[in-house]
Design an enzyme around this catalytic site. Structure first.
Site, short mmCIF file in Angstrom:
data_model
loop_
_atom_site.label_atom_id
_atom_site.label_comp_id
_atom_site.label_asym_id
_atom_site.label_seq_id
_atom_site.Cartn_x
_atom_site.Cartn_y
_atom_site.Cartn_z
CD GLU A 114 -2.98 -1.26 2.43
OE1 GLU A 114 -2.75 -0.65 3.44
OE2 GLU A 114 -3.72 -2.41 2.20
CD GLU B 108 -5.08 -10.91 -6.16
OE1 GLU B 108 -4.47 -9.92 -5.66
OE2 GLU B 108 -6.45 -11.09 -5.89
N1 THU Z 1 -6.12 -6.57 -2.34
C1 THU Z 1 -5.38 -7.65 -3.12
O1 THU Z 1 -4.10 -7.61 -2.71
N2 THU Z 1 -5.91 -8.04 -4.10
C2 THU Z 1 -7.47 -8.08 -4.19
O2 THU Z 1 -7.83 -8.87 -5.26
C3 THU Z 1 -8.17 -7.30 -3.35
C4 THU Z 1 -7.61 -6.39 -2.53
C5 THU Z 1 -5.53 -5.79 -1.40
C6 THU Z 1 -5.30 -4.11 -1.79
C7 THU Z 1 -5.19 -3.41 -0.34
O3 THU Z 1 -4.11 -3.49 -0.13
C8 THU Z 1 -6.19 -4.38 0.51
O4 THU Z 1 -6.32 -5.66 -0.27
C9 THU Z 1 -7.43 -3.72 0.81
O5 THU Z 1 -8.20 -3.63 -0.42
#
Ligand code: THU
Length: 126
Positions: free
Chosen positions: A44, A55
């Site tokens: 993030e 992914e």
């Molecule tokens: N996130 C993922 O890594 N993959 C997904 O398919 C959905 C969301 C992450 C992004 C963010 O850091 C956290 O999950 C919450 O949205």
């Protein structure tokens, strides 16, 4: 590489997630046509929209190593059962998969496999 082993790699990757804002950790592991495995976690940013999903991080590593076909992708979050990919990741996965590709998530102690056509019935394509 079994799907259980691929999921273990995704679990390991989820432990590396950088999630100071959401605290929602995700790990993903991609098994490619040449039977190589690439893993990634989400990371993030203080500018929230710059967040990269697990992914796409894993797929980016596979692509950078010259891979182009995904046989399977395992996705794991310790925060949520059945952690299916977000819409953006579905579109990115669809670029490198076909309808034999297994998109594997964990529900309790079990694994569940989806097809891309289930998750993204109408992909955008050029
Ligand atoms: N996130 C993922 O890594 N993959 C997904 O398919 C959905 C969301 C992450 C992004 C963010 O850091 C956290 O999950 C919450 O949205």
């Amino acid at each position: 590489m079994t799907y259980e082993e691929l999921m273990e790699k995704a679990i390991e990757a989820s432990k590396k997630a950088y999630t100071p804002y959401s605290k929602f950790n995700v790990g993903a592991s991609v098994l490619t046509e040449s039977n190589k495995v690439y893993s990634g976690c989400n990371f993030e940013n203080a500018s929230f929209g710059l967040t990269i999903c697990a992914e796409r991080n894993a797929i980016g590593s596979a692509i950078a190593d010259g891979e182009r076909k995904i046989k399977a992708i395992a996705i794991y979050s310790p925060n949520q059962d059945n952690c299916v990919p977000c819409g953006a990741c579905r579109q990115v996965i669809s670029e490198f998969c076909d309808d034999n590709t297994e998109i594997i998530v964990k529900i309790g102690d079990s694994l569940k496999a989806y097809k891309i056509t289930e998750l993204l019935p109408e992909r955008f394509s050029l």
